[in-house]
Each structure stands twice: as structure tokens, then as C-alpha cells.
Write a protein that holds these residues in place. Structure first.
Motif: not given
Length: 139
Positions: A26-44
Motif C-alpha cells: 500500500s505504501g508507494n514511498h517504499y519503492f520508487s519504480t513501478t516494477e518494484l510496486n508490481e513485484l510487491s503486489d504479486q508477492t501479496l
């Protein structure tokens, strides 16, 4: 039992990881790129799937355990039914022997062949009881 214990520990670990993964996702400030955001979503999503699979496996294991318990209980009931029938058959000579062992006048006690007749009658009664129990599927 070991598999059930492992599933419980796995479920606890997944449930403890869930809030952390949700907070990271949920926190976009942890990751700066969309790839890392997508990876965290996939991990969830993978964590949710693992929790679902763990719950399903636990339910299957519980049903299997209940089935095995029912089979063991049924086998125990069959054995107890047979042992009870054998006890019933073996009780008949004990009762007849106890009655004719008393010091009172009983029918046929004066005959020389009284013991033989009593033994034959006891065997016949036991065989009739055995036949009756088999006919009713107790043995």
C-alpha cells in the motif's frame, strides 16, 4: 500428525506475513519504480494464494483424519461384537455348570449318565446360540 503440525506452523507464518506485505504494497514511498510496486503486489497475491492452499490442505487433512478414525472405530466395533458373541456362548456352560453344581435335587441328577446328558444339552444350546448369532450377522 507431522503434516498437520507443519500446516499449522505454515499458516501462522503466512498470517503474520500478511500485514507486513499489505503495508509494503500500500505504501508507494517504499519503492520508487513501478516494477518494484508490481513485484510487491504479486508477492501479496502469492501470499494470499499460499494461505488459501494451506487452509484447503488443512481441511483435506482433517477430513482424511476423520475418515481414518471412522474406519478404526468401525473395525473396533466389529471386533467387540465378535468378542461379545463369544462371551455369550461361553457363558452358557458356566451357568449350567453352576446350576447343576449346587447341592440341591435337580431333574436327572440321580441318573448315572446325568453328566453326559447335561454336556450334550449344553453343547446343543451353545450350537443353537451360535447359529442364531450367525443368522443375525453377529459373528
Amino acid at each position: 500428525m507431522a503434516l498437520q503440525k507443519t500446516l499449522i506452523e505454515f499458516d501462522i507464518a503466512l498470517n503474520q506475513n500478511q500485514p507486513v506485505l499489505e503495508k509494503i504494497s500500500s505504501g508507494n514511498h517504499y519503492f520508487s519504480t513501478t516494477e518494484l510496486n508490481e513485484l510487491s503486489d504479486q508477492t501479496l497475491i502469492e501470499n494470499d494464494q499460499a494461505m488459501t492452499m494451506t487452509n484447503n490442505q488443512s481441511q483435506i487433512l482433517d477430513q482424511y483424519s476423520n475418515m481414518v478414525s471412522a474406519v478404526v472405530s468401525n473395525n473396533l466395533n466389529d471386533v467387540m461384537k465378535i468378542l461379545t458373541s463369544i462371551t455369550l456362548i461361553l457363558t452358557i456352560p458356566t451357568i449350567i455348570g453352576g446350576i447343576y453344581g449346587m447341592n440341591v435335587n435337580l431333574p436327572g441328577a440321580q441318573l448315572a449318565s446325568a453328566f453326559s446328558w447335561i454336556m450334550i444339552a449344553t453343547i446343543v444350546i451353545c450350537l443353537i446360540t451360535l447359529h442364531t448369532l450367525r443368522r443375525h450377522h453377529y459373528m
